[in-house]
Design a protein around this motif. Structure first.
Motif, PDB file in Angstrom:
ATOM      1  N   GLU A   1       0.828  -1.202   0.000  1.00 41.31           N
ATOM      2  CA  GLU A   1       0.000   0.000   0.000  1.00 41.31           C
ATOM      3  C   GLU A   1       0.862   1.251   0.000  1.00 41.31           C
ATOM      4  N   ASN A   2       0.270   2.319  -0.473  1.00 38.41           N
ATOM      5  CA  ASN A   2       0.941   3.619  -0.519  1.00 38.41           C
ATOM      6  C   ASN A   2       0.965   4.210   0.898  1.00 38.41           C
ATOM      7  N   PRO A   3       2.152   4.482   1.473  1.00 40.82           N
ATOM      8  CA  PRO A   3       2.215   5.034   2.838  1.00 40.82           C
ATOM      9  C   PRO A   3       1.607   6.433   2.923  1.00 40.82           C
ATOM     10  N   HIS A   4       1.664   7.189   1.832  1.00 38.90           N
ATOM     11  CA  HIS A   4       1.077   8.530   1.845  1.00 38.90           C
ATOM     12  C   HIS A   4      -0.449   8.454   1.913  1.00 38.90           C
TER      13      HIS A   4
ATOM     14  N   ARG B   1      -1.386   7.529   5.455  1.00 34.65           N
ATOM     15  CA  ARG B   1      -1.239   8.709   6.334  1.00 34.65           C
ATOM     16  C   ARG B   1      -2.386   9.696   6.117  1.00 34.65           C
ATOM     17  N   GLN B   2      -2.756   9.897   4.856  1.00 34.41           N
ATOM     18  CA  GLN B   2      -3.870  10.802   4.555  1.00 34.41           C
ATOM     19  C   GLN B   2      -5.179  10.277   5.120  1.00 34.41           C
ATOM     20  N   ALA B   3      -5.376   8.981   5.058  1.00 34.58           N
ATOM     21  CA  ALA B   3      -6.597   8.379   5.599  1.00 34.58           C
ATOM     22  C   ALA B   3      -6.682   8.602   7.110  1.00 34.58           C
ATOM     23  N   VAL B   4      -5.545   8.431   7.791  1.00 30.70           N
ATOM     24  CA  VAL B   4      -5.505   8.660   9.242  1.00 30.70           C
ATOM     25  C   VAL B   4      -5.804  10.123   9.552  1.00 30.70           C
ATOM     26  N   LEU B   5      -5.196  11.024   8.797  1.00 30.19           N
ATOM     27  CA  LEU B   5      -5.429  12.451   9.023  1.00 30.19           C
ATOM     28  C   LEU B   5      -6.880  12.833   8.745  1.00 30.19           C
TER      29      LEU B   5
END
Length: 71
Positions: A2-5, A8-12
């Motif tokens: 998976e794309n780490p960015h 991270r965006q999903a968490v944000l």
């Protein structure tokens, strides 16, 4: 993989949505409290208006009766 960015965006985004929801709840509670205050102040405003009108009437009657004498 998976794309780490994206992760991270999903968490944000999840945090933003959660905080927005909390903010909305707080604003709704504030609005309810303000409505209660406005309702309470309505009765106080009515009483203040009656009192002020009574004072004006008394002042008018006292000033208009200065030159008069009672028999």
């Amino acid at each position: 993989m998976e794309n780490p960015h994206a992760e991270r965006q999903a968490v944000l985004l999840e945090r933003i949505l959660k905080n927005t929801s909390k903010c909305t709840e707080t604003i709704l509670e504030l609005n309810k409290s303000l409505e209660e205050i406005v309702q309470a102040n309505y009765h106080l405003q009515t009483a203040a208006n009656l009192s002020m009108q009574y004072r004006k009437n008394v002042q008018f009657n006292l000033s208009s009766g200065k030159g008069q004498t009672h028999s």
